[in-house]
Scaffold this motif. Structure first.
Motif, PDB file in Angstrom:
ATOM      1  N   PHE B 177      33.927  48.228  36.273  1.00 34.24           N
ATOM      2  CA  PHE B 177      33.751  49.336  35.330  1.00 34.24           C
ATOM      3  C   PHE B 177      32.925  50.463  35.936  1.00 34.24           C
ATOM      4  O   PHE B 177      32.990  51.593  35.494  1.00 34.24           O
ATOM      5  CB  PHE B 177      33.104  48.828  34.036  1.00 34.24           C
ATOM      6  N   GLU B 178      32.145  50.131  36.947  1.00 38.60           N
ATOM      7  CA  GLU B 178      31.360  51.125  37.674  1.00 38.60           C
ATOM      8  C   GLU B 178      32.252  52.270  38.179  1.00 38.60           C
ATOM      9  O   GLU B 178      31.917  53.427  38.071  1.00 38.60           O
ATOM     10  CB  GLU B 178      30.741  50.451  38.909  1.00 38.60           C
ATOM     11  N   ALA B 180      35.596  52.621  37.377  1.00 41.38           N
ATOM     12  CA  ALA B 180      36.776  52.880  36.551  1.00 41.38           C
ATOM     13  C   ALA B 180      36.820  54.359  36.189  1.00 41.38           C
ATOM     14  O   ALA B 180      35.808  54.927  35.788  1.00 41.38           O
ATOM     15  CB  ALA B 180      36.722  52.022  35.289  1.00 41.38           C
ATOM     16  N   GLY B 181      37.955  54.974  36.362  1.00 44.44           N
ATOM     17  CA  GLY B 181      38.082  56.392  36.030  1.00 44.44           C
ATOM     18  C   GLY B 181      38.006  57.289  37.255  1.00 44.44           C
ATOM     19  O   GLY B 181      38.336  58.465  37.207  1.00 44.44           O
TER      20      GLY B 181
END
Lengths: 110, 310
Positions: B177-178, B180-181
């Protein structure tokens, strides 16, 4: 309304200083990032309790100009850092999502 | 030899190469704990306990005389001679390795002689280190990790950029998630540079973000491939599992398999794939349980005319 109105007129606390005081055309209230991604209008302010770095990523991608964290949700440093990098203003509001949305709607329709 | 054959059969060739390229001295422990010939087995037992090692070379002035292993200590305790000096009880017929031997020798020796450790000598027959299977595994894992990082960097940093097409592959790790994006942000920045219609960029951002998040949240890890041509943007997300049993079900809005902590991060609304489909001109999904999933999304670029609202 301008982003700065969130601070000046509603008393919300900016979590980083020196953001560009852009125009805000609309608002969106949601905690589900896919919902925000798919449906939030351009140039809007997002009212959410989702105080997380990923919220900033979604805001950047969806063309959201400012994030209001309701209910005084604390924001992790990495979220603030990411927001500063992407130039997205973030505010902490004592209001809950309903009240914040209502008050921001007031400003938008003036 | 079994160990070598195993490695040969099942792992990429660079692992095998590594075993031949690395020397014993690259892997061995140099920080040695040794005792001299007069040291009692009891003191050696205490040394083992303090340093959590299972073998102590018996050495004087860098000359190796023997080794005392944990088994020797156990035997000494059982036999009641724990106060004897090392000299009397040590293993003398030692199998040693030379520091310039390839690592493959060490692996070979471990298999052949069934010892857990080998003392390592230099060319002057001086004791310079000790090598255990643990040292070897640690070093190989570190090297594989380095190789993988280099491989990933190469993939990510090698955009194939020509006049009318651009493509780039992003690697997405499970639960990362660090980052992600990040892929979607980069894709969006690239598209902005092309001066395309805002709504079109938004559609591409929605598709790439949802596909990227799906890889992070649901897959074992995979890649997001992005291609921009004159007339279309193409995104292909492929992963190595777990696969989707009922594809129709995941296309329904509101269906999600995300667990509570993923939902607490704001994901798992059950809108991901429906969102991708909605913004795509061409959409397809193929999945096999246990194998993996591939999702294709294409967005047509219509220059000159304003993109319709979606």
């Amino acid at each position: 309304m301008k982003i700065g109105d969130l601070e000046k007129k509603l008393g919300y606390a900016p979590l980083w200083e020196g953001y560009e005081d852009r125009e805000v055309l609309d608002g969106y209230t949601s905690d589900l990032l896919s919902d925000v991604m798919g449906n939030a209008p351009d140039e809007s302010v997002l009212i959410t309790i989702q105080a997380h770095k990923n919220t900033v990523a979604v805001a950047t991608l969806a063309g959201i100009n400012a994030i209001v964290l309701s209910n005084n949700r604390p924001a992790p440093d990495e979220m603030i850092e990411a927001a500063r990098e992407e130039g997205i203003a973030v505010f902490r509001a004592g209001d809950n999502q309903f009240t914040a949305s209502w008050r921001i709607h007031e400003l938008l329709s003036r | 030899m079994n160990a070598l054959r195993l490695i040969n059969d099942d792992t990429p060739s660079f692992v095998l190469e590594m075993i031949f390229q690395l020397k014993v001295k690259d892997v061995m422990t140099r920080d040695l704990m040794t005792a001299d010939r007069q040291t009692s087995l009891r003191s050696i037992q205490h040394m083992m306990k303090a340093k959590a090692v299972t073998g102590i070379p018996i050495e004087e002035n860098k000359r190796l005389f023997g080794i005392i292993s944990l088994e020797d200590i156990i035997r000494a305790l059982e036999g009641g001679y724990i106060d004897d000096p090392a000299e009397q009880r040590m293993t003398r017929n030692l199998i040693v390795l030379e520091e310039d031997m390839p690592l493959s020798f060490a692996i070979n020796y471990m298999d052949k002689y069934r010892y857990g450790r080998f003392p390592v000598l230099n060319i002057r027959k001086e004791l310079v280190g000790i090598i255990t299977s643990r040292d070897i595994i640690n070093k190989l894992l570190m090297r594989i990790n380095e190789e993988m990082t280099q491989l990933e960097d190469k993939l990510v940093r090698e955009p194939d950029h020509t006049m009318d097409s651009y493509h780039k592959t992003f690697i997405c790790h499970r639960f990362d998630f660090e980052n992600a994006g990040r892929a979607s942000t980069e894709i969006k920045k690239y598209l902005k540079g092309l001066d395309l219609d805002r709504k079109l960029i938004r559609r591409a951002a929605v598709a790439s973000y949802e596909l990227e998040i799906n890889l992070v949240v649901h897959s074992q890890g995979g890649t997001l491939m992005f291609e921009a041509e004159n007339d279309r943007i193409r995104l292909i997300a492929s992963d190595q599992g777990p696969g989707i049993a009922d594809v129709d079900e995941v296309m329904k809005e509101g269906f999600s398999t995300a667990n509570d902590w993923i939902r607490s991060l704001g994901f798992g609304a059950g809108m991901g794939l429906p969102n991708v489909k909605r913004v795509s001109d061409v959409f397809s999904i193929k999945s096999r349980p246990g194998v993996g999933t591939t999702v294709l999304s294409e967005i047509a670029i219509k220059k000159g005319e304003s993109d319709e609202d979606r």
